[in-house]
Design a protein around this motif. Structure first.
Motif, PDB file in Angstrom:
ATOM      1  N   TYR A  80       0.837  -1.203   0.000  1.00  0.00           N
ATOM      2  CA  TYR A  80       0.000   0.000   0.000  1.00  0.00           C
ATOM      3  C   TYR A  80       0.874   1.256   0.000  1.00  0.00           C
ATOM      4  CZ  TYR A  80      -3.290   3.548   1.603  1.00  0.00           C
ATOM      5  OH  TYR A  80      -4.044   4.695   1.733  1.00  0.00           O
ATOM      6  N   GLY A  83       2.209   1.882  -3.380  1.00  0.00           N
ATOM      7  CA  GLY A  83       1.177   2.476  -4.236  1.00  0.00           C
ATOM      8  C   GLY A  83       1.056   3.975  -4.040  1.00  0.00           C
ATOM      9  N   VAL A  87       2.218   6.942  -6.859  1.00  0.00           N
ATOM     10  CA  VAL A  87       1.225   7.938  -7.293  1.00  0.00           C
ATOM     11  C   VAL A  87       1.753   9.346  -7.020  1.00  0.00           C
ATOM     12  CG1 VAL A  87      -1.071   8.890  -6.827  1.00  0.00           C
ATOM     13  CG2 VAL A  87      -0.785   6.428  -7.088  1.00  0.00           C
ATOM     14  N   THR A 114       4.307   4.523 -13.945  1.00  0.00           N
ATOM     15  CA  THR A 114       3.705   4.389 -12.611  1.00  0.00           C
ATOM     16  C   THR A 114       3.274   2.949 -12.358  1.00  0.00           C
ATOM     17  OG1 THR A 114       2.936   6.686 -12.662  1.00  0.00           O
ATOM     18  CG2 THR A 114       1.869   5.207 -11.094  1.00  0.00           C
ATOM     19  N   PHE A 118       5.133   0.348  -9.707  1.00  0.00           N
ATOM     20  CA  PHE A 118       4.373  -0.320  -8.648  1.00  0.00           C
ATOM     21  C   PHE A 118       4.631  -1.827  -8.664  1.00  0.00           C
ATOM     22  CE2 PHE A 118       0.496  -2.580  -7.326  1.00  0.00           C
ATOM     23  CZ  PHE A 118       0.450  -2.180  -6.002  1.00  0.00           C
ATOM     24  N   SER A 122       7.013  -3.532  -5.836  1.00  0.00           N
ATOM     25  CA  SER A 122       6.276  -4.438  -4.951  1.00  0.00           C
ATOM     26  C   SER A 122       6.968  -5.790  -4.871  1.00  0.00           C
ATOM     27  CB  SER A 122       4.833  -4.612  -5.440  1.00  0.00           C
ATOM     28  OG  SER A 122       4.117  -3.400  -5.348  1.00  0.00           O
TER      29      SER A 122
END
Length: 464
Positions: A80, A83, A87, A114, A118, A122
């Motif tokens: 999270y 993310g 952004v 983007t 991510f 991740s």
């Protein structure tokens, strides 16, 4: 131990370095995807020109949104945070290219990069998280305390069993305290342990090079970041006064005005939608005014979107909202979970009753109650109440008033404009994390929790 600490720092540095490389590589890969492996020099040159700014922006957001913690966060929270970070990086990169006049930087590359960032970050961070957990292992630990001992024990059992195995819990006057300290890797000391006992435990842990964690009280907070001073050749700490200097208050007020105006402008579409939704749901009042306490215990009326049924406390009187409080409306639950109900407080900030960052304003009824129950609670009103704060970013609705007070005092002690900016950005992160906005709830009794988790703990609370 020194070599181990150096290894840990090198591991962190290597992680952040690879992070930065992956961020830049993701953008370059996006160019290859967009232009089918042959990006024109005209388009890719603006990217090369702003690589240092992209890396710097990423490192700042990584720090602000908690990606610097390689161990304590779970996988879900880590992903999270990634993310939110990418952004924010997307918005920042778009701004940088605009001001750098890099109009040849394709906007589609921004979008693709983007997504790629991510995914790649991740995967990379999940690998790093797993390695960090393996290297850390499960540490044997001791918890020392009195009344607050059970609360801390339950927190570790429920949230950090994969990091710490509680071997002993004991009172501060236990005859076996020295033996317990000698047989564990980590010691947790509650804030209700007497100072002489804390000193004894810390001395033992420093000698044997064990990790020790202390839940701070006002004494520990007071000496935090104290400056070294002396009387002739006698070393001493000068304890910094709690509160803001005149210069700090001026800069903080300027930041409040700027942020509140920007906040009102940016959130006006959301607030208009909420106003319509509340009115259509039950036809009641849209806003809710409630008397709260701010700096120097001055009272004012805080403005919020109504999230409860009309006249909710007419029969019950002042009570704290629970997680499944039947007085909360369906729309109110959504507003509370996302903290949108707090948006009208930008007006309170603009008018000077509140600050953007500070201890949350509490009702006079509960202020008096908590002042009687929590000795350090009185320090919260040294500064203006705030829309958000350290307690809101690091705590939850279920965080005890005692712990919230500690967070608030720590904020006052460590205040800076940079800290305010960091907390404002971190508030954006927690707005959509449900756990941070849960209501108060009772946990299982400690003996039942120990049984349910199959924990093998020696419990010694003897005081003789």
């Amino acid at each position: 131990m020194k070599r181990k600490n150096m290894g840990t720092e090198l591991f962190k540095f290597a992680t952040y370095f690879v992070d930065a490389v992956l961020v830049v590589f993701s953008v370059y890969l996006s160019f290859l995807i967009q232009f089918k492996s042959d990006p024109p020099e005209y388009n890719i040159t603006p990217f090369f020109n702003i690589i240092p700014f992209i890396v710097l922006a990423y490192l700042i957001y990584m720090y602000v949104f908690g990606l610097g913690d390689l161990l304590k966060k779970g996988i879900g929270e880590t992903i999270y945070s990634i993310g939110i970070t990418v952004v924010a990086l997307f918005i920042t990169t778009a701004g940088i290219t605009f001001f750098a006049r890099g109009f040849a930087y394709p906007r589609m590359v921004l979008v693709i990069s983007t997504i790629v960032q991510f995914v790649i970050l991740s995967i990379w961070r999940v690998v790093i998280w797993s390695i960090s957990r393996i290297l850390h292992g499960v540490k044997e630990c001791l918890i020392v305390g009195e009344g607050s001992l059970e609360y801390l024990t339950k927190k570790i059992l429920m949230k950090q069993r994969d990091l710490y195995n509680i071997k002993y819990i004991c009172g501060s006057k236990s005859k076996s305290l020295d033996q317990y300290v000698a047989n564990v890797d980590v010691v947790f000391i509650c804030n209700d342990v007497e100072l002489n006992v804390k000193q004894k435990i810390v001395d033992s842990c420093l000698t044997s090079r064990k990790s020790v964690y202390i839940i701070p009280g006002i004494y520990e907070i007071a000496i935090l970041n104290s400056k070294l001073n002396r009387a002739d050749d006698i070393p001493m700490f000068k304890v910094k006064k709690l509160g803001l200097t005149l210069e700090a208050r001026i800069f903080k007020r300027m930041l409040d005005i700027i942020v509140s105006l920007i906040g009102l402008i940016l959130t006006s579409p959301i607030m208009i939608f909420v106003i319509i939704a509340i009115k259509l749901s039950d036809g009641g009042e849209i806003f809710y005014k409630q008397e709260r306490v701010t700096i120097n215990e001055k009272k004012f009326f805080v403005l919020k979107f109504r999230t409860m049924v009309m006249n909710a406390e007419k029969l019950t009187g002042p009570v704290l909202a629970g997680e499944s409080d039947p007085r909360i409306t369906k729309i109110g639950r959504i507003l509370r979970a996302t903290r949108i109900d707090e948006l009208p407080q930008f007006l309170n900030i603009l008018f000077g009753d509140m600050s953007v960052v500070g201890p949350r304003p509490e009702r006079p009824f509960f202020v008096e109650q908590f002042k009687n129950e929590i000795p350090d609670y009185k320090y919260r009103t040294i500064v203006k109440a705030g829309l958000t704060g350290l307690a809101q970013v690091l705590g939850k609705y279920s965080t005890t008033p005692e712990d919230k007070a500690i967070y608030d005092i720590l904020y006052i002690k460590n205040y800076s404009i940079l800290l305010d900016l960091k907390l404002i950005l971190q508030t954006i992160k927690i707005m959509f994390v449900r756990e941070s906005s849960q209501g108060l709830k009772d946990d299982l009794p400690l003996n039942k929790l120990i049984k349910n988790t199959n924990a093998e703990i020696t419990i010694d609370k003897m005081e003789d």
